[in-house]
Write an enzyme that holds these catalytic residues in place. Structure first.
Site, PDB file in Angstrom:
ATOM      1  N   ASN A   1      30.822  12.001  37.179  1.00 44.69           N
ATOM      2  CA  ASN A   1      30.315  13.363  37.351  1.00 44.69           C
ATOM      3  C   ASN A   1      31.403  14.427  37.300  1.00 44.69           C
ATOM      4  O   ASN A   1      31.112  15.614  37.407  1.00 44.69           O
ATOM      5  CB  ASN A   1      29.498  13.468  38.642  1.00 44.69           C
ATOM      6  CG  ASN A   1      28.187  12.707  38.515  1.00 44.69           C
ATOM      7  OD1 ASN A   1      27.802  12.314  37.408  1.00 44.69           O
ATOM      8  ND2 ASN A   1      27.510  12.485  39.619  1.00 44.69           N
TER       9      ASN A   1
ATOM     10  N   CYS B   1      18.073  11.303  35.498  1.00 38.75           N
ATOM     11  CA  CYS B   1      17.489  10.079  36.054  1.00 38.75           C
ATOM     12  C   CYS B   1      16.116  10.397  36.647  1.00 38.75           C
ATOM     13  O   CYS B   1      15.808  11.546  36.955  1.00 38.75           O
ATOM     14  CB  CYS B   1      18.383   9.550  37.172  1.00 38.75           C
ATOM     15  SG  CYS B   1      19.917   8.820  36.603  1.00 38.75           S
TER      16      CYS B   1
ATOM     17  N   ASP C   1      23.866  10.605  46.541  1.00 37.18           N
ATOM     18  CA  ASP C   1      24.173   9.404  45.753  1.00 37.18           C
ATOM     19  C   ASP C   1      24.717   8.261  46.624  1.00 37.18           C
ATOM     20  O   ASP C   1      24.966   7.174  46.122  1.00 37.18           O
ATOM     21  CB  ASP C   1      25.189   9.729  44.650  1.00 37.18           C
ATOM     22  CG  ASP C   1      24.644  10.745  43.680  1.00 37.18           C
ATOM     23  OD1 ASP C   1      23.614  10.468  43.061  1.00 37.18           O
ATOM     24  OD2 ASP C   1      25.244  11.830  43.545  1.00 37.18           O
TER      25      ASP C   1
HETATM   26  N1  EPU Z   1      17.830  22.393  40.821  1.00 35.83           N
HETATM   27  C1  EPU Z   1      16.879  23.324  40.503  1.00 35.83           C
HETATM   28  N2  EPU Z   1      17.103  24.111  39.393  1.00 35.83           N
HETATM   29  C2  EPU Z   1      18.209  23.986  38.611  1.00 35.83           C
HETATM   30  C3  EPU Z   1      19.190  23.032  38.965  1.00 35.83           C
HETATM   31  C4  EPU Z   1      18.966  22.237  40.082  1.00 35.83           C
HETATM   32  O1  EPU Z   1      15.858  23.449  41.195  1.00 35.83           O
HETATM   33  O2  EPU Z   1      18.353  24.733  37.634  1.00 35.83           O
HETATM   34  C5  EPU Z   1      17.597  21.512  41.984  1.00 35.83           C
HETATM   35  C6  EPU Z   1      17.387  20.062  41.555  1.00 35.83           C
HETATM   36  O3  EPU Z   1      16.060  19.821  41.142  1.00 35.83           O
HETATM   37  C7  EPU Z   1      17.787  19.274  42.781  1.00 35.83           C
HETATM   38  C8  EPU Z   1      18.874  20.152  43.386  1.00 35.83           C
HETATM   39  O4  EPU Z   1      18.765  21.441  42.785  1.00 35.83           O
HETATM   40  O5  EPU Z   1      16.711  19.198  43.667  1.00 35.83           O
HETATM   41  C9  EPU Z   1      20.286  19.624  43.182  1.00 35.83           C
HETATM   42  O6  EPU Z   1      20.514  19.442  41.803  1.00 35.83           O
HETATM   43  P1  EPU Z   1      21.969  19.639  41.168  1.00 35.83           P
HETATM   44  O7  EPU Z   1      21.873  20.685  40.109  1.00 35.83           O
HETATM   45  O8  EPU Z   1      22.956  19.817  42.258  1.00 35.83           O
HETATM   46  O9  EPU Z   1      22.187  18.247  40.497  1.00 35.83           O
HETATM   47  P2  EPU Z   1      22.784  17.950  39.069  1.00 35.83           P
HETATM   48  O10 EPU Z   1      23.919  18.840  38.757  1.00 35.83           O
HETATM   49  O11 EPU Z   1      21.681  17.826  38.092  1.00 35.83           O
HETATM   50  C10 EPU Z   1      24.625  16.306  39.911  1.00 35.83           C
HETATM   51  C11 EPU Z   1      24.942  14.848  39.677  1.00 35.83           C
HETATM   52  C12 EPU Z   1      23.962  13.981  40.433  1.00 35.83           C
HETATM   53  C13 EPU Z   1      24.055  14.318  41.913  1.00 35.83           C
HETATM   54  C14 EPU Z   1      23.765  15.813  42.117  1.00 35.83           C
HETATM   55  C15 EPU Z   1      23.913  16.250  43.552  1.00 35.83           C
HETATM   56  C16 EPU Z   1      25.823  14.891  37.470  1.00 35.83           C
HETATM   57  C17 EPU Z   1      25.682  14.513  36.037  1.00 35.83           C
HETATM   58  N3  EPU Z   1      24.825  14.565  38.257  1.00 35.83           N
HETATM   59  O12 EPU Z   1      23.343  16.491  39.362  1.00 35.83           O
HETATM   60  O13 EPU Z   1      24.359  12.649  40.242  1.00 35.83           O
HETATM   61  O14 EPU Z   1      23.117  13.552  42.623  1.00 35.83           O
HETATM   62  O15 EPU Z   1      24.681  16.591  41.307  1.00 35.83           O
HETATM   63  O16 EPU Z   1      25.189  15.971  44.019  1.00 35.83           O
HETATM   64  O17 EPU Z   1      26.842  15.451  37.889  1.00 35.83           O
HETATM   65  C18 EPU Z   1      24.127  10.472  39.497  1.00 35.83           C
HETATM   66  O18 EPU Z   1      25.339  10.531  39.257  1.00 35.83           O
HETATM   67  O19 EPU Z   1      23.457   9.421  39.422  1.00 35.83           O
HETATM   68  C19 EPU Z   1      23.452  11.692  39.883  1.00 35.83           C
HETATM   69  C20 EPU Z   1      22.128  11.811  39.917  1.00 35.83           C
END
Ligand code: EPU
Length: 439
Positions: free
Chosen positions: A26, A120, A310
């Protein structure tokens, strides 16, 4: 990348030994995107050769960048030749990187066409904050049936945006958008995960002017250009926590190399409370074991510095071995307990609730999402030839852990979902007494 489809695990014995955790997926994938902001060649050291990095490599190559591996983990990204604004649909069909390319391609080409893809299978995972941020920076966004079309007339302009939730991805989008925008941006309510800290540091080594203020506020003074850099990818704190939980769950001893203890700051407390033990063996080397008989805990996931979402899947596997009733309140994703069904097939006693079983203010309160779980322990896990199909990356490693705990043989299918984040586990776990064969 491998064509491995399934693992066979003979469980029931303590798992001990040594493993080197990979560079953090990540951060590595986000650092690859950041490399596109500068003309010239950026080098990433300790980059993990895993499925998600390969997917990101193909997305970047489609834009015209040249990417070359040397050795196991040294990735050079030459972004001098970016020319295409069309981001293809990733091979896997799901991945969070395409939306992150929007800001970068807007700067470099003036336009970006990004497909709509999921991540995911753990919740809706919308991209509304990313799109709002791009609009705040002056981009025009059109929603097409196949994705989003963004363009700018003139340079992007600084803005003041308050994120509705400290989203990791949206914070990254704001960083990509802000570093080359005209003027000084203020972004409030940002995520501060260690991978974000690393991204800010990397961008600053490229000539960006980003400051993180107290109270989750970023001040981004836009610059005219960024320069290539060489950057070391930090170790994967999610992987490290999983081996820790496996050691304590099976009463083994696992030494994890390549991990900075500071990135596990809020893992250690709950791990120790449950009965885990920690010993620092050297720089970036931590031994995990069971110090006391395991006991139950009440846990709530949260954005950093809270207990990472995670970490909850490996932790839940460990909690099946703890005496008493453990409670987990998941406040980041609305549907992240699907994997408990598979643990129940192995004999775990779990229950999923839609109520908030905790006190952290939660966006899912009263919305009927299955986001709290109860785990009763200790239970002896058993498998008489059970097959578990992996739904997502983190659940997948939890299945491997549960299979290692369970007496008997377990088959795990769709393991390409695990290898997207953890590489070839059969090879990587050779230093552990984990009887895992890949087919
Ligand atoms: N959210 C919104 N709108 C958006 C963006 C996010 O409502 O435009 C919500 C999401 O639906 C969720 C929350 O905000 O409920 C947190 O989402 P976030 O954007 O923080 O997650 P992400 O950037 O999509 C990354 C990691 C995840 C990890 C999360 C939280 C990557 C590729 N993925 O996801 O990792 O769980 O941050 O720390 O960096 C994994 O590695 O398996 C994984 C899922």
């Amino acid at each position: 990348m491998t064509s491995t489809q399934r693992y066979l695990v003979q469980g029931g014995k303590p798992v001990s030994g040594r493993i080197r955790c990979l560079g953090a997926k990540n951060f590595a994938t986000k650092a690859m995107v950041a490399a596109l902001l500068a003309e010239g060649t950026t080098r990433l050291l300790n980059a993990p050769r895993i499925g998600d990095v390969e997917i990101t490599r193909k997305l970047l190559a489609a834009s015209g960048a040249k990417l070359d591996w040397s050795g196991d983990s040294d990735l050079a990204i030459d972004a001098s030749t970016i020319r295409s604004c069309d981001v293809p649909v990733p091979d896997s069909g799901s991945n969070r990187i395409p939306i992150l390319l929007l800001g970068v391609l807007l700067h470099r080409i003036g336009e970006a066409h990004v497909p709509v893809v999921a991540g995911c299978n753990i919740g809706a995972r919308p991209v509304d904050f990313h799109l709002t941020a791009a609009k705040m920076f002056g981009a025009e966004i059109e929603v097409a049936p196949d994705g989003y079309r963004a363009r700018r007339s003139g340079p992007l302009k600084a803005c003041h945006y308050r994120l509705p939730y400290p989203s990791v991805g949206a914070t990254e989008s704001c960083l990509y958008l802000g570093v080359l925008a005209k003027g000084t941006s203020i972004i409030e309510g940002v995520a501060i995960e260690p991978e974000i800290m690393a991204l800010i540091t990397m961008l600053n080594t490229m000539g960006a002017r980003v400051q993180l203020k107290p109270n989750r506020e970023l001040i981004i003074e836009g610059v005219d250009r960024l320069y290539p850099t060489t950057y070391d990818v930090l170790g994967d704190r999610i992987e490290a926590a999983s081996w820790a939980a496996l050691a304590a769950a099976t009463d083994g001893e696992i030494t994890v190399d390549g991990i900075d203890p500071a990135t596990l700051i809020n893992f250690f407390g709950p791990f120790n409370s449950v009965g885990g033990g920690v010993s620092i063996e050297g720089p970036r080397s931590i031994k995990f074991f069971r110090r006391h008989p395991l006991r139950s805990i009440v846990l709530e996931t949260d954005v950093f510095p809270g207990f990472a979402t995670d970490w909850q899947q490996p932790f839940a596997v460990m909690l099946t071995q703890a005496s008493g009733i453990s409670i987990i309140h998941e406040t980041v994703y609305e549907r992240r307990f699907g994997y408990l069904e598979a643990l129940s097939a192995l004999g775990a006693k779990t229950q999923i609730e839609t109520h908030c079983l905790g006190s952290v203010p939660c966006r899912f309160r009263g919305r009927d999402f299955p986001h709290s779980a109860i785990v009763r322990g200790p239970t002896e896990l058993r498998s008489d030839g059970i097959t578990l199909d992996v739904p997502d990356l983190r659940a997948g490693l939890a299945y491997v852990m549960a299979a290692a705990l369970a007496k008997g043989e377990t088959t795990i299918t769709s393991v390409q979902r695990i290898e997207r984040g953890y590489g070839e586990l059969a090879v990587r776990t050779k230093g552990l007494s984990l009887p895992l064969q890949a087919f």
